[in-house]
Write a protein that holds these residues in place. Structure first.
Motif, short mmCIF file in Angstrom:
data_model
loop_
_atom_site.label_atom_id
_atom_site.label_comp_id
_atom_site.label_asym_id
_atom_site.label_seq_id
_atom_site.Cartn_x
_atom_site.Cartn_y
_atom_site.Cartn_z
N HIS A 93 3.83 5.76 -5.78
CA HIS A 93 3.71 5.94 -7.22
C HIS A 93 2.65 6.99 -7.58
CE1 HIS A 93 6.61 3.04 -8.53
NE2 HIS A 93 6.08 2.08 -7.79
N GLU A 94 1.57 7.02 -6.83
CA GLU A 94 0.52 8.00 -7.13
C GLU A 94 1.00 9.43 -6.88
OE1 GLU A 94 -3.03 6.97 -5.02
OE2 GLU A 94 -3.44 5.19 -6.26
N VAL A 95 1.69 9.67 -5.78
CA VAL A 95 2.11 11.05 -5.47
C VAL A 95 3.33 11.45 -6.28
CG1 VAL A 95 1.16 10.88 -3.14
CG2 VAL A 95 3.60 10.41 -3.50
N ASP A 98 3.68 10.39 -9.70
CA ASP A 98 3.31 10.32 -11.11
C ASP A 98 2.73 11.66 -11.54
OD1 ASP A 98 2.19 9.91 -13.60
OD2 ASP A 98 1.18 8.04 -13.06
N ARG A 110 2.04 1.84 -3.46
CA ARG A 110 0.96 2.42 -4.27
C ARG A 110 0.87 3.92 -4.05
NH1 ARG A 110 -4.22 4.07 -3.90
NH2 ARG A 110 -4.38 3.57 -1.68
N HIS A 111 0.89 4.34 -2.80
CA HIS A 111 0.87 5.78 -2.50
C HIS A 111 2.08 6.48 -3.13
CE1 HIS A 111 -2.50 6.23 0.33
NE2 HIS A 111 -2.17 5.04 0.81
N GLU A 141 0.84 -1.20 0.00
CA GLU A 141 0.00 0.00 0.00
C GLU A 141 0.88 1.25 0.00
OE1 GLU A 141 -3.77 2.09 0.15
OE2 GLU A 141 -3.02 0.15 -0.58
N HIS A 164 -0.98 11.80 -12.35
CA HIS A 164 -1.98 11.36 -11.37
C HIS A 164 -2.54 12.55 -10.61
CE1 HIS A 164 -3.86 9.06 -8.12
NE2 HIS A 164 -3.74 7.99 -8.90
N GLU A 165 -3.80 12.47 -10.24
CA GLU A 165 -4.45 13.58 -9.54
C GLU A 165 -3.84 13.85 -8.16
OE1 GLU A 165 -8.54 12.55 -9.14
OE2 GLU A 165 -8.18 10.82 -7.83
N ARG A 166 -3.14 12.86 -7.61
CA ARG A 166 -2.52 13.04 -6.29
C ARG A 166 -1.07 13.50 -6.39
NH1 ARG A 166 -2.46 8.09 -2.74
NH2 ARG A 166 -1.80 9.65 -1.20
N TYR A 167 -0.59 13.82 -7.58
CA TYR A 167 0.82 14.19 -7.75
C TYR A 167 1.21 15.32 -6.79
CZ TYR A 167 5.18 15.75 -9.91
OH TYR A 167 6.50 16.10 -10.13
#
Length: 612
Positions: free
Chosen positions: A72-74, A76, A69-70, A66, A79-82
C-alpha cells in the motif's frame, strides 16, 4: 518454477513404498477443510488411484501483513515511498514461513515416505507428486471424478484432513476441494454476421465515425476512441507487457501476422518476435493450428489476447505465458493426469523470476463459490506479492453479468438464490476490467440470451459484483459506499454490500475484429476489453519510463485517488444476469463499468509523465 522435485516416476515409487504402512502423525487427524462441489459438476466414480496428482501445499506465510503494508505504501500516490517497489528477494524474505512451520510439515511428509519435496524461492509453497491413492491416505480423504456440464472431468474431493498439530502451519493443499477451472471470459467465438446493438447510434464525432464499425471493431477505432493515435513508444527497451494462457491455449503466430498486416502493418514483426514461456508443460508453437487443434476449437482466447495487445501497444515487447494443468481426465494408469490449479502454478512461477513485466493481462475467471476460501486467499496473496514488485495485474470481470441465467444459487448446501461474484476479479490486489459497447456514448456491454442455429447462447453482460469473501478495501470506501447507499434496498440480501466491488474500469468488449485459423471473424467479452486496457496502460508506463519515472505498479490506490480523472465516465446500461435487470450504470463509479474507459492523454498527464 524451479522446484527441487525430481521426475514424477521417482516420487511415485517412493510414495508407493509407503502405501503399505499406516500414515504416521504426531497428533490425530482432524478435518481441515470441507467444500461443496459446484452445481455445474456431477459426481462420478472414484478417481483412478494410480493416476498422479501434483499437490501444492501452502505453508503459513511469515509476515504477510507487513508485505501488504509495503504494497500500500509503494502504491499510494500520496505516500513518500510511492513507486519504490520491492525486489523479488525482499518479497521472499517477508513471506518466508517460520522455521518451525517448515520443519513440522517436512517431518510429516518424510515420515510418510515423501522424499522428493520441492520448494519455491520463498519456501511458502511445497510441491510433491504422488499417486492419487497415496494422496488419499496422506489427507484422509477420497478423490472422485467430477464432470462439468461442458464435459470437462477432474479428480477432486469435497473434504480433507491433517494431523491436528499441522492445522496452524498449513493454509491450503490443492488440488483437493477447489473446482477452479480458469475458464476464458469470452462470450462469443467466431461470428461472421454480428448483430448491430439495438441501442446503437452513429457517432457524432466525425473522426470516430470514420473508423469505428460497431460490428467489427478494429485497432484504428480503439486508438481513435481512446486517443492513443499518434503516440510513439519511447522506452520499449525498458518496458514490456505479458498475457496468460490456460487450458491448452496458445497464441498462433500466422494468425497474428494476418491480423497485423491488415490492421497495424507497422507492427507486423511482433507476430514473430513476441516471446513464449512454457510453464509446467504449457504448449509452445510457432506455426499455424494443426487439423486436430482446429477441430478442438482452441486458441480463440490466446489469439484475441495477443492481437488486442499488439494492435494497440506497438513497440512494447510482448510475453506470452502458457501454463499446463487441468486437461480432460484420461482414466489410463499409464497416463498420469495433471490436475494442477493453473493460476497458482503460473503466479508461483512468475514470482521466481527476477524480472517480470510491468503489466500482465489475464482473461480468465469463474465463480467464487467454486473455490475454497483458503485457496482463494492464498492465490490473492500471491497476486499482492506480484503487485509489491511493481506489476499491474489486469483481470477480466466476467461475461455473465451478475451470474448468468438460471444459475444464481449458492454452493453451501442451501441452494439459495443469490448473485454470484467471480474470482480473481474479486481479489483486491488485481485491477478488474469490465466491457462496454457502442461509441458515442459508450454503454455497458450487453446482449440478451438467444438461439443461434439451434444452439442456446446465454446472455453476454459485463461482469459485475461484490465479493462474498474479500472485504471492501479502504481505497474503495467512498465511492462504493455512496453507490450502495443510493441503491437503497434494491436487491437486499442478494449481494454483500461490504465486499470488494468490481470492476474498477472498462473498455470496448463487443465484436473485436480478429483472426483465427486463417479466417477473420469477431469475438466478444471482457476477454477482449482486458488485454486492450492492458495495452493502453502499457503505453502510459512507456511515457513514465521515458520520463525517468517508475511504472504504475499496483494500480488501484492511484486509480481511486486520482487516476479516475483520466477515465471517461459511462452512464448508460445495467449489469443484467440472475434473471433481473441488475445494478444500474450511474454517474461516477458503478459495479458494471467502474470509473469508465481510458482517455490516454489525461492518464499520461495524471501519472506524471513528461512530453506528451
Amino acid at each position: 518454477m524451479r522446484f527441487l522435485a525430481s521426475a514424477l516416476l521417482g516420487a511415485a515409487i517412493a510414495a508407493q513404498a509407503a502405501v503399505a504402512s499406516p500414515i504416521r502423525a504426531r497428533s490425530p487427524y482432524v478435518m481441515k477443510e470441507e467444500h461443496y462441489a459446484p452445481r455445474e459438476y456431477t459426481k462420478l466414480d472414484r478417481a483412478n488411484g494410480e493416476s498422479a496428482v501434483h499437490l501444492q501445499i501452502g505453508l503459513k506465510q511469515g509476515n504477510m501483513k507487513e508485505l501488504i503494508r509495503h504494497l500500500h505504501e509503494v502504491s499510494d500516490p500520496d505516500h513518500e515511498r510511492y513507486g519504490q517497489h520491492l525486489s523479488g528477494d525482499e518479497v521472499d524474505d517477508l513471506v518466508r514461513p517460520k522455521k518451525e512451520t517448515s520443519e513440522l510439515v517436512e517431518e510429516w511428509l518424510r515420515e510418510n515416505g515423501v522424499e522428493d519435496i520441492g520448494y519455491n524461492s520463498a519456501k511458502d509453497w511445497i510441491t510433491i507428486h504422488l499417486p492419487i491413492e497415496f494422496a488419499e491416505r496422506l489427507l484422509d480423504t477420497e478423490y472422485h471424478n467430477y464432470k462439468h456440464e461442458d464435459g470437462h472431468i477432474i479428480a477432486r474431493t469435497t473434504h480433507w484432513s491433517l494431523p491436528r498439530h499441522l492445522h496452524a502451519h498449513i493454509d491450503t493443499i490443492q488440488p483437493t476441494t477447489s473446482f477452479f477451472r480458469g475458464a476464458a471470459n469470452a462470450a462469443t467465438w467466431v461470428e461472421m454476421a454480428p448483430e448491430v446493438p439495438a441501442s446503437y447510434k452513429k457517432p457524432s464525432n466525425g473522426s470516430i465515425a470514420a473508423v469505428c464499425n460497431v460490428t467489427s471493431v478494429t485497432p484504428e477505432c480503439f486508438a481513435t476512441l481512446y486517443q492513443t493515435k499518434g503516440y510513439h513508444t519511447k522506452a520499449s527497451n525498458k518496458n514490456s507487457i505479458g498475457f496468460t494462457n490456460y487450458l491448452g491455449e496458445i497464441p498462433i503466430r500466422p494468425d497474428t501476422e494476418l491480423f497485423l498486416k491488415k490492421y497495424r502493418p507497422e507492427a507486423v514483426s511482433s507476430a514473430k518476435t513476441f516471446k513464449q514461456y512454457s510453464i509446467d508443460g504449457g504448449p509452445e508453437q510457432d506455426g499455424p493450428l494443426t487439423l486436430n487443434q482446429s477441430l478442438e476449437d482452441i486458441s480463440h482466447e490466446a489469439n484475441l489476447d495477443v492481437q488486442a495487445i499488439s494492435g494497440i501497444s506497438w513497440k512494447t515487447p510482448i510475453f506470452s505465458y502458457s501454463t499446463g494443468g487441468q486437461p480432460p481426465f484420461i482414466p489410463d494408469p499409464a497416463t498420469p493426469t495433471n490436475t494442477n490449479e493453473p493460476y497458482l502454478t503460473w503466479v508461483n512461477w512468475l514470482l521466481q523470476q527476477r524480472n517480470i513485466p510491468p503489466i500482465i493481462s489475464t482473461s480468465y475467471g469463474e465463480p467464487e463459490q467454486s473455490i475454497p476460501p483458503s485457496y482463494m486467499e492464498r492465490v490473492c496473496n500471491q497476486f499482492a506479492m506480484v503487485g509489491a514488485r511493481g506489476t499491474t495485474l489486469f483481470f477480466s470481470s466476467g461475461d455473465r453479468g451478475l451470474g448468468g441465467t438460471n444459475t444464481c444459487y449458492t454452493n453451501d448446501g442451501t441452494n439459495t438464490y443469490k448473485f454470484i461474484p467471480d474470482f480473481p476479479a474479486s481479489c483486491p490486489y488485481v485491477t478488474t476490467v469490465g466491457a462496454t459497447m457502442n461509441f458515442q456514448p459508450e454503454e455497458s456491454a450487453y446482449r440478451p440470451s438467444r438461439n443461434v442455429s439451434g444452439v442456446f447462447r446465454d446472455l453476454y453482460a459485463s461482469g459485475s459484483g461484490f465479493s462474498d469473501y474479500f472485504d471492501r478495501p479502504a481505497w474503495q470506501d467512498n465511492v462504493v459506499s455512496e453507490y450502495v447507499d443510493n441503491l437503497g434496498d434494491l436487491y437486499d440480501g442478494l449481494y454483500n454490500k461490504d465486499g470488494r466491488a468490481y470492476p474498477d474500469l472498462a473498455a470496448q468488449g463487443l465484436y473485436f475484429a480478429y483472426f483465427w485459423n486463417g479466417t477473420e471473424g469477431t469475438i466478444s467479452g471482457t476477454s477482449a476489453s482486458t488485454p486492450l486496457t492492458a495495452g493502453i496502460f502499457a503505453l502510459v508506463n512507456d511515457a513514465l519510463l521515458a520520463s525517468g519515472k517508475k511504472q504504475l505498479g499496483f494500480l488501484n490506490p492511484w486509480l481511486y485517488k486520482k487516476g479516475y480523472k483520466g477515465l471517461t465516465d459511462i452512464t448508460k446500461g445495467y449489469s443484467h444476469g440472475c434473471n433481473v435487470e441488475g445494478f444500474p450504470v450511474t454517474e461516477g463509479w458503478d459495479p458494471i463499468t467502474g470509473f469508465g474507459t481510458p482517455d490516454f492523454p489525461k492518464l499520461v498527464k495524471l501519472a506524471g509523465a513528461h512530453g506528451y
